[in-house]
Design a protein around this motif. Sequence first.
Motif, PDB file in Angstrom:
ATOM      1  N   THR A 274      15.619  27.628  10.228  1.00 18.76           N
ATOM      2  CA  THR A 274      14.607  28.579   9.747  1.00 18.76           C
ATOM      3  C   THR A 274      15.157  29.535   8.691  1.00 18.76           C
ATOM      4  OG1 THR A 274      15.050  30.308  11.417  1.00 18.76           O
ATOM      5  CG2 THR A 274      13.555  28.510  12.044  1.00 18.76           C
ATOM      6  N   LEU A 275      16.452  29.438   8.409  1.00 15.71           N
ATOM      7  CA  LEU A 275      17.068  30.367   7.457  1.00 15.71           C
ATOM      8  C   LEU A 275      16.852  29.954   6.001  1.00 15.71           C
ATOM      9  CD1 LEU A 275      20.480  31.156   9.209  1.00 15.71           C
ATOM     10  CD2 LEU A 275      18.372  32.490   9.229  1.00 15.71           C
ATOM     11  N   GLY A 276      16.439  28.696   5.781  1.00 13.34           N
ATOM     12  CA  GLY A 276      16.220  28.243   4.405  1.00 13.34           C
ATOM     13  C   GLY A 276      17.485  28.009   3.625  1.00 13.34           C
ATOM     14  N   VAL A 277      18.583  27.681   4.333  1.00 13.73           N
ATOM     15  CA  VAL A 277      19.850  27.377   3.664  1.00 13.73           C
ATOM     16  C   VAL A 277      20.223  25.933   3.975  1.00 13.73           C
ATOM     17  CG1 VAL A 277      20.635  29.774   3.794  1.00 13.73           C
ATOM     18  CG2 VAL A 277      21.244  28.166   5.629  1.00 13.73           C
ATOM     19  N   PRO A 278      21.043  25.300   3.117  1.00 12.08           N
ATOM     20  CA  PRO A 278      21.446  23.912   3.381  1.00 12.08           C
ATOM     21  C   PRO A 278      22.264  23.801   4.671  1.00 12.08           C
ATOM     22  CG  PRO A 278      21.919  24.538   1.102  1.00 12.08           C
ATOM     23  CD  PRO A 278      21.565  25.798   1.831  1.00 12.08           C
ATOM     24  N   LEU A 279      22.027  22.748   5.433  1.00 16.86           N
ATOM     25  CA  LEU A 279      22.787  22.447   6.641  1.00 16.86           C
ATOM     26  C   LEU A 279      23.471  21.100   6.458  1.00 16.86           C
ATOM     27  CD1 LEU A 279      20.152  23.414   9.384  1.00 16.86           C
ATOM     28  CD2 LEU A 279      21.905  24.875   8.363  1.00 16.86           C
ATOM     29  N   ASP A 280      24.678  20.956   6.998  1.00 19.77           N
ATOM     30  CA  ASP A 280      25.383  19.689   6.870  1.00 19.77           C
ATOM     31  C   ASP A 280      24.881  18.692   7.910  1.00 19.77           C
ATOM     32  OD1 ASP A 280      26.598  20.285   9.307  1.00 19.77           O
ATOM     33  OD2 ASP A 280      28.525  20.837   8.414  1.00 19.77           O
ATOM     34  N   GLU A 281      25.537  17.528   7.993  1.00 20.33           N
ATOM     35  CA  GLU A 281      25.074  16.472   8.900  1.00 20.33           C
ATOM     36  C   GLU A 281      25.126  16.880  10.370  1.00 20.33           C
ATOM     37  OE1 GLU A 281      29.445  15.806   7.980  1.00 20.33           O
ATOM     38  OE2 GLU A 281      27.626  16.350   6.888  1.00 20.33           O
ATOM     39  N   ASN A 282      25.901  17.926  10.663  1.00 16.61           N
ATOM     40  CA  ASN A 282      25.973  18.426  12.041  1.00 16.61           C
ATOM     41  C   ASN A 282      25.067  19.635  12.271  1.00 16.61           C
ATOM     42  OD1 ASN A 282      28.027  16.547  12.885  1.00 16.61           O
ATOM     43  ND2 ASN A 282      29.494  17.747  11.702  1.00 16.61           N
ATOM     44  N   GLY A 283      24.243  19.925  11.291  1.00 16.06           N
ATOM     45  CA  GLY A 283      23.329  21.051  11.421  1.00 16.06           C
ATOM     46  C   GLY A 283      23.978  22.402  11.219  1.00 16.06           C
ATOM     47  N   MET A 284      25.129  22.406  10.513  1.00 15.30           N
ATOM     48  CA  MET A 284      25.880  23.648  10.322  1.00 15.30           C
ATOM     49  C   MET A 284      25.719  24.171   8.894  1.00 15.30           C
ATOM     50  SD  MET A 284      27.372  24.258  13.248  1.00 15.30           S
ATOM     51  CE  MET A 284      28.755  25.344  12.879  1.00 15.30           C
ATOM     52  N   PRO A 285      25.514  25.486   8.739  1.00  8.90           N
ATOM     53  CA  PRO A 285      25.445  26.080   7.405  1.00  8.90           C
ATOM     54  C   PRO A 285      26.839  26.442   6.896  1.00  8.90           C
ATOM     55  CG  PRO A 285      25.056  27.763   9.028  1.00  8.90           C
ATOM     56  CD  PRO A 285      25.300  26.489   9.797  1.00  8.90           C
ATOM     57  N   GLU A 286      26.933  26.743   5.630  1.00 10.39           N
ATOM     58  CA  GLU A 286      28.203  27.216   5.073  1.00 10.39           C
ATOM     59  C   GLU A 286      28.338  28.712   5.363  1.00 10.39           C
ATOM     60  OE1 GLU A 286      30.606  27.356   0.791  1.00 10.39           O
ATOM     61  OE2 GLU A 286      28.840  26.082   1.036  1.00 10.39           O
ATOM     62  N   VAL A 287      29.529  29.108   5.799  1.00 12.55           N
ATOM     63  CA  VAL A 287      29.787  30.503   6.163  1.00 12.55           C
ATOM     64  C   VAL A 287      30.949  31.031   5.330  1.00 12.55           C
ATOM     65  CG1 VAL A 287      30.448  32.079   8.023  1.00 12.55           C
ATOM     66  CG2 VAL A 287      28.971  30.122   8.521  1.00 12.55           C
ATOM     67  N   ASP A 288      30.806  32.218   4.765  1.00  4.70           N
ATOM     68  CA  ASP A 288      31.881  32.854   3.999  1.00  4.70           C
ATOM     69  C   ASP A 288      32.879  33.461   4.988  1.00  4.70           C
ATOM     70  OD1 ASP A 288      33.568  34.431   2.485  1.00  4.70           O
ATOM     71  OD2 ASP A 288      31.970  35.332   1.281  1.00  4.70           O
ATOM     72  N   PRO A 289      34.117  32.936   5.085  1.00  9.95           N
ATOM     73  CA  PRO A 289      35.064  33.456   6.083  1.00  9.95           C
ATOM     74  C   PRO A 289      35.514  34.885   5.829  1.00  9.95           C
ATOM     75  CG  PRO A 289      36.154  31.901   4.619  1.00  9.95           C
ATOM     76  CD  PRO A 289      34.692  31.830   4.301  1.00  9.95           C
ATOM     77  N   SER A 290      35.293  35.400   4.630  1.00  7.96           N
ATOM     78  CA  SER A 290      35.703  36.780   4.344  1.00  7.96           C
ATOM     79  C   SER A 290      34.644  37.799   4.742  1.00  7.96           C
ATOM     80  CB  SER A 290      36.041  36.940   2.861  1.00  7.96           C
ATOM     81  OG  SER A 290      34.878  36.795   2.061  1.00  7.96           O
ATOM     82  N   THR A 291      33.398  37.344   4.964  1.00  3.47           N
ATOM     83  CA  THR A 291      32.328  38.251   5.408  1.00  3.47           C
ATOM     84  C   THR A 291      31.615  37.735   6.655  1.00  3.47           C
ATOM     85  OG1 THR A 291      30.616  37.145   4.073  1.00  3.47           O
ATOM     86  CG2 THR A 291      31.872  38.934   3.017  1.00  3.47           C
ATOM     87  N   MET A 292      31.732  36.440   6.953  1.00  2.00           N
ATOM     88  CA  MET A 292      31.064  35.723   8.041  1.00  2.00           C
ATOM     89  C   MET A 292      29.561  35.579   7.807  1.00  2.00           C
ATOM     90  SD  MET A 292      33.808  35.102   9.419  1.00  2.00           S
ATOM     91  CE  MET A 292      33.018  33.836  10.372  1.00  2.00           C
ATOM     92  N   ARG A 293      29.109  35.858   6.603  1.00  2.00           N
ATOM     93  CA  ARG A 293      27.690  35.759   6.285  1.00  2.00           C
ATOM     94  C   ARG A 293      27.304  34.322   5.955  1.00  2.00           C
ATOM     95  NH1 ARG A 293      24.187  39.760   5.056  1.00  2.00           N
ATOM     96  NH2 ARG A 293      25.874  41.259   4.708  1.00  2.00           N
ATOM     97  N   ILE A 294      26.112  33.916   6.394  1.00  2.00           N
ATOM     98  CA  ILE A 294      25.543  32.618   6.036  1.00  2.00           C
ATOM     99  C   ILE A 294      24.811  32.777   4.707  1.00  2.00           C
ATOM    100  CG2 ILE A 294      23.892  30.825   6.645  1.00  2.00           C
ATOM    101  CD1 ILE A 294      24.329  31.517   9.581  1.00  2.00           C
ATOM    102  N   GLY A 295      25.371  32.182   3.645  1.00  2.00           N
ATOM    103  CA  GLY A 295      24.744  32.261   2.328  1.00  2.00           C
ATOM    104  C   GLY A 295      24.436  33.684   1.929  1.00  2.00           C
ATOM    105  N   ASP A 296      23.205  33.905   1.434  1.00  2.00           N
ATOM    106  CA  ASP A 296      22.768  35.240   1.035  1.00  2.00           C
ATOM    107  C   ASP A 296      21.861  35.868   2.090  1.00  2.00           C
ATOM    108  OD1 ASP A 296      24.106  35.108  -1.426  1.00  2.00           O
ATOM    109  OD2 ASP A 296      22.446  34.013  -2.344  1.00  2.00           O
ATOM    110  N   THR A 297      21.882  35.328   3.296  1.00  2.00           N
ATOM    111  CA  THR A 297      21.004  35.835   4.352  1.00  2.00           C
ATOM    112  C   THR A 297      21.585  37.087   5.008  1.00  2.00           C
ATOM    113  OG1 THR A 297      21.989  34.607   6.200  1.00  2.00           O
ATOM    114  CG2 THR A 297      20.409  33.417   4.818  1.00  2.00           C
ATOM    115  N   SER A 298      20.851  37.624   5.934  1.00  2.00           N
ATOM    116  CA  SER A 298      21.318  38.781   6.723  1.00  2.00           C
ATOM    117  C   SER A 298      21.811  38.311   8.093  1.00  2.00           C
ATOM    118  CB  SER A 298      20.181  39.788   6.880  1.00  2.00           C
ATOM    119  OG  SER A 298      19.031  39.156   7.403  1.00  2.00           O
ATOM    120  N   VAL A 299      22.277  37.056   8.157  1.00  2.00           N
ATOM    121  CA  VAL A 299      22.732  36.461   9.416  1.00  2.00           C
ATOM    122  C   VAL A 299      24.201  36.077   9.286  1.00  2.00           C
ATOM    123  CG1 VAL A 299      22.370  34.602  11.081  1.00  2.00           C
ATOM    124  CG2 VAL A 299      20.407  35.594   9.872  1.00  2.00           C
TER     125      VAL A 299
END
Length: 458
Positions: A274-299
Amino acid sequence: MSNIERVDVAIVGAGTAGLAALREVRKRTDNFVLINVGPYGTTCARVGCMPSKTLIAAANAFHARTRFDEFGIRGGETLAADIPAVLHRVRVLRDHFVSGVLKATEDLGARNITAHARLDGPNQLIAGERIIEAKQIVLAPGSSPIVPKPWRAFGERIITSDTLFEQKDLPRRIGVIGLGAIGVEIAQALARLGLEVHGFDGADRIAGVSDEKVAQVARELLAQEFAIHLGAQVELVEAEGGIELRWDGGHVVVDKVIASVGRRPNVKGLGLETLGVPLDENGMPEVDPSTMRIGDTSVFLTGDANGRRPLLHEGADDGHIAGLNATSEKPIRLSRRTPLSVVFSDPQIASVGKRAREIDPQTVLVGEVNFAAQGRARATQENHGLLRLYAARQDGRLLGAEMVAPAAEHMSHLLALAIGQKLTVHDLLRMPFYHPTLEEGLRTALRTIARELPPCSI
């Protein structure tokens, strides 16, 4: 819409990452909720780090009898391991560790919600019958042990790390499938307590070791205590008197099987789609390890659930970073610590900094020490293992190490500090090495590299 509850931050999951985020969030706002389903107390305290190390401590204490004769101490053969008593002590200490963790949530009152939570967009959660709108959301739902579907037919005869410590007793014959960190620790501990243990892994190396020489030494040492089958694809078959494990080249019947083939992030049903971000084959989004943010979302996605480095200190750092960012107007980017992992086998297996598979052999110098003849190791009957140290050929800067060695947990911490501070081999050789210590073995490896570097006054 009047039934919507509005908060500054919603945290999903009360494990290590979730509680680390909570510590940061509650410093800056009281308008938050913590949503958790299932038992409280963190994976580490309940079923991971602490109960497993308690089991290992008992196993090592009993195994010490095998060295008594060498020290001139007689009578060790009369000792016996009371498995039910061992497991009872594990649970008693486990409950103590869990009680300490629970104190972090006991004063939250209505802000602590027991329910399954799922996302309904980047700023909304459905928690049971409640709808919660949050400016920022920290996801820390943890992970669960993987049990392949065909194995589930064997019911309670399949044990995982989540159920092992609830056993009141253990049968004589145990199969351990998966020889990563958890599998190796459990297999050796149970073998040292007198059980017949057969270990299997589809990989050709134990505990994720990437250095070929270290991997070979680790396998040889552990194979002295329990049967090891690497590169093995195992089939489980119902058999008279137990479970038959079949693989190319052999078969064995055991009473129970410990499944340690990994843990799966608890993201199913979490609503990441429901976040509107790309998910990989395992249903996982990309996460920035320096902020832990998913893309440009507030999650933010933290801890075991993001699959990055499923280790307690990394999960705690994930939660800390997410908690800071969830309560800050501008992004806070934090550098990650030097990678460090330890397997509490005997000897311990550890890696720090870059592993062998991550370095270019042409640009690296390697120093090593075999502990077979190391003075302090011989005095304590721990004279086994190999340490391999990697440094940049250009300037001698320390890059990483892999080892199967006595006191590896301490040596790897020393090296993590050195690597984090960008120290060179010569810098480390300037420090004192007390005699006699196991760290003198590390000095041997450092000196090997130093001979290939330009001379330096130390």
